[in-house]
Design a protein around this motif. Sequence first.
Motif, PDB file in Angstrom:
ATOM      1  N   ALA A   1      -1.345 -66.886  38.275  1.00  0.00           N
ATOM      2  CA  ALA A   1      -2.457 -66.380  39.092  1.00  0.00           C
ATOM      3  C   ALA A   1      -2.315 -64.868  39.286  1.00  0.00           C
ATOM      4  N   GLU A   2      -1.092 -64.388  39.465  1.00  0.00           N
ATOM      5  CA  GLU A   2      -0.879 -62.942  39.588  1.00  0.00           C
ATOM      6  C   GLU A   2      -1.207 -62.242  38.274  1.00  0.00           C
ATOM      7  N   HIS A   3      -0.806 -62.841  37.161  1.00  0.00           N
ATOM      8  CA  HIS A   3      -1.136 -62.257  35.856  1.00  0.00           C
ATOM      9  C   HIS A   3      -2.653 -62.169  35.691  1.00  0.00           C
ATOM     10  N   THR A   4      -3.331 -63.245  36.011  1.00  0.00           N
ATOM     11  CA  THR A   4      -4.791 -63.287  35.867  1.00  0.00           C
ATOM     12  C   THR A   4      -5.454 -62.224  36.733  1.00  0.00           C
ATOM     13  N   ALA A   5      -5.010 -62.090  37.968  1.00  0.00           N
ATOM     14  CA  ALA A   5      -5.583 -61.084  38.870  1.00  0.00           C
ATOM     15  C   ALA A   5      -5.366 -59.679  38.316  1.00  0.00           C
ATOM     16  N   PHE A   6      -4.188 -59.421  37.765  1.00  0.00           N
ATOM     17  CA  PHE A   6      -3.906 -58.107  37.191  1.00  0.00           C
ATOM     18  C   PHE A   6      -4.803 -57.838  35.988  1.00  0.00           C
ATOM     19  N   ILE A   7      -4.921 -58.811  35.101  1.00  0.00           N
ATOM     20  CA  ILE A   7      -5.776 -58.667  33.919  1.00  0.00           C
ATOM     21  C   ILE A   7      -7.217 -58.384  34.339  1.00  0.00           C
ATOM     22  N   GLU A   8      -7.717 -59.137  35.314  1.00  0.00           N
ATOM     23  CA  GLU A   8      -9.091 -58.946  35.787  1.00  0.00           C
ATOM     24  C   GLU A   8      -9.273 -57.572  36.435  1.00  0.00           C
ATOM     25  N   ASP A   9      -8.300 -57.148  37.222  1.00  0.00           N
ATOM     26  CA  ASP A   9      -8.387 -55.830  37.866  1.00  0.00           C
ATOM     27  C   ASP A   9      -8.401 -54.715  36.837  1.00  0.00           C
ATOM     28  N   VAL A  10      -7.533 -54.798  35.844  1.00  0.00           N
ATOM     29  CA  VAL A  10      -7.486 -53.769  34.802  1.00  0.00           C
ATOM     30  C   VAL A  10      -8.811 -53.737  34.039  1.00  0.00           C
ATOM     31  N   ALA A  11      -9.348 -54.899  33.697  1.00  0.00           N
ATOM     32  CA  ALA A  11     -10.622 -54.948  32.973  1.00  0.00           C
ATOM     33  C   ALA A  11     -11.758 -54.361  33.824  1.00  0.00           C
ATOM     34  N   ARG A  12     -11.779 -54.693  35.103  1.00  0.00           N
ATOM     35  CA  ARG A  12     -12.810 -54.174  35.993  1.00  0.00           C
ATOM     36  C   ARG A  12     -12.712 -52.652  36.116  1.00  0.00           C
ATOM     37  N   LEU A  13     -11.496 -52.145  36.293  1.00  0.00           N
ATOM     38  CA  LEU A  13     -11.313 -50.703  36.426  1.00  0.00           C
ATOM     39  C   LEU A  13     -11.632 -49.975  35.119  1.00  0.00           C
TER      40      LEU A  13
END
Length: 143
Positions: free
Chosen positions: A78-90
Amino acid sequence: MTLEWKKTFLTGLNWQDEQHRELFKRADRFVRAVDEHHAALEALKLFAFLDEYIVEHLDAEEQAMTTHNYPAVIEHLAEHTAFIEDVARLKKQLAEQSAADCSAALAALSKRVSDWVSHHIHSVDKELGEFIRKAEARTRAKA
């Protein structure tokens, strides 16, 4: 602000520690560039690095968790997924903004990457590293 690699970040897994050190180096370069107000080029370099890092490093961790039946795999993923999503959004946010308007997005990326390396590596990955080291020791003892 700088991101400094310290021995307290070591997980005891050579492959993981080497990849974390490289992430620290790249993230520190970017954070310094944000502080010095010339981060646009470093952001592009960081995104290119993160695109590869996310695939290679997170996949290696996920394989290790699966191989050793890591009990906190869902929370870790879940932490990996959140990081991936945050990087993609930014990344998307920066691509859509003009150079004059991107300072807030660059600062947000700097904070997210800084938080990731200080929290995730220092606590979550250290727990994973300890679990894998013990699992590998048990496997060697049985052999």
